[in-house]
Design an enzyme around this catalytic site. Sequence first.
Site, PDB file in Angstrom:
ATOM      1  CG  ASP A 187      -2.179   1.009   1.209  1.00  0.00           C
ATOM      2  OD1 ASP A 187      -1.884   2.258   0.761  1.00  0.00           O
ATOM      3  OD2 ASP A 187      -3.561   1.344   1.919  1.00  0.00           O
ATOM      4  CG  HIS A 188       3.088   4.399  -3.039  1.00  0.00           C
ATOM      5  ND1 HIS A 188       3.717   4.716  -2.526  1.00  0.00           N
ATOM      6  CD2 HIS A 188       3.910   4.079  -4.548  1.00  0.00           C
ATOM      7  CE1 HIS A 188       4.966   5.377  -2.885  1.00  0.00           C
ATOM      8  NE2 HIS A 188       4.727   4.684  -4.665  1.00  0.00           N
ATOM      9  NE  ARG A 189      -3.801   3.736   1.414  1.00  0.00           N
ATOM     10  CZ  ARG A 189      -5.293   3.378   1.857  1.00  0.00           C
ATOM     11  NH1 ARG A 189      -6.629   3.917   1.866  1.00  0.00           N
ATOM     12  NH2 ARG A 189      -5.400   1.783   2.094  1.00  0.00           N
TER      13      ARG A 189
END
Length: 450
Positions: free
Chosen positions: A420-422
């Site tokens: 998850d790039h968040r």
Amino acid sequence: MSARTVPTGPDAGPTGAQVFLLPDLGEGLGEAEIVQWRVAVGDVVTVDQSVVEVETAKAVVDVPCPYAGRVVTLHGAVGEVRPVGQPLITIAPLDGGDEPAGHATYREEERAGSGNVLIGYGTGHGGTARRRRRPRPAAAPEPVVEAAPAGASALVISPIVRRLAREHGVDLGALRGTGPGGVIRRGDVEAAMDTPPDRLAVVPDRSVPAPHVAPAPTGGQDVVIPLTGIRKVIADKLSRSRREIPEVTIWVDADATALLATRAAINAATPDAPVSVLALLARICLSGLRRFPQLNAHVDTEGQRIVQSSGVHLGIAAQTDRGLLVPVLRDAQRLTTRELAAALAETTAAARAGTLPPARLTGGTFTLNNYGVFGVDGSTPIINHPEAALLGVGRIVDKPWVVEGQLAVRKVTQLSLTFDHRVCDGGVAGGFLRHVADCVEQPALLVANV
């Protein structure tokens, strides 16, 4: 689906009868399919006695009844899906001399009014007591409950096998099981099927397709597979993951020759407690998450925050007859490598048998997926929502590899990390994957990091 009450004659609604509703089986499951009734109309039951086996989208569960008395109504037939909160079984008070000794007619918890929550396991109210059958009048009508297959007494463990036999009219009693001790397996039922093409045109409602793809029907009809049960749960969860999580996949090839040699050495030293490759990969993942805890997390969208978990609840993707399940090992970081191996073997076997409770299938913080068992090299796996990352492992095969400037044949696998790039950027994700690959290639590094 509307409630279905099975008539039982003049005593179908005696004064003071208790109607037990299908309880909330946890994890937001709104319905369950009746697999097998464990009691019949006229039976005398005790508090907390198991009365029915049901299958939810996540597990097969025995449901205990909170009331004691005589069964007067079974609400629903085998194979029927019942919504939570709808009548399941009706219990009438016993005549004065018939009440089981030492048992109240209902649990104290029921005085609070919630007959809708699954409680009472292990309360000591007769969980092991045998039920007594009350003689029935000769003219009393039988409950309208679907009969079990003629071979119900055969050695069948899996409810999936029972249902498959029921749907295709296979007599289990006529089969010879190929499993341990003569247990009838799914393959035994499939081998006994003699189904014409027109019956293959439509898959019965609530069926669970096998992992392999069935041949197309020759009659020119479309195959209709209802998106229900666990397939619907899987579809909803994967769709939500793709909809909400900005995921990125990175991958690297790794020389697993030393990892396999390490496993062989461990198992040669202690053959009575073997360690699997999956257990070693799990240990490597735990080492990586200790170094990169950002990936052992989830995004709280409502609170606009990232929550890093204090413990690693390791999910293991397991292909079963009911679909793809992800059983969870709680606080896996506390287990030794041998304990991991034993826990993985027990957990995956229980998942395939359908005996894991729903609570064991949720709450993961990181997932390990060994799709190499399907003979494929790589994948871009979808994150198991709401987790932040998933490591996929391809098959280990012989490939040409450069070792100290010389070409050699080595055992090579592809590792894929979807994250998850968040929760992190490429530096963290790449650092984790590189650490995993380094430990696969040089297992001695684990000793320095455990």
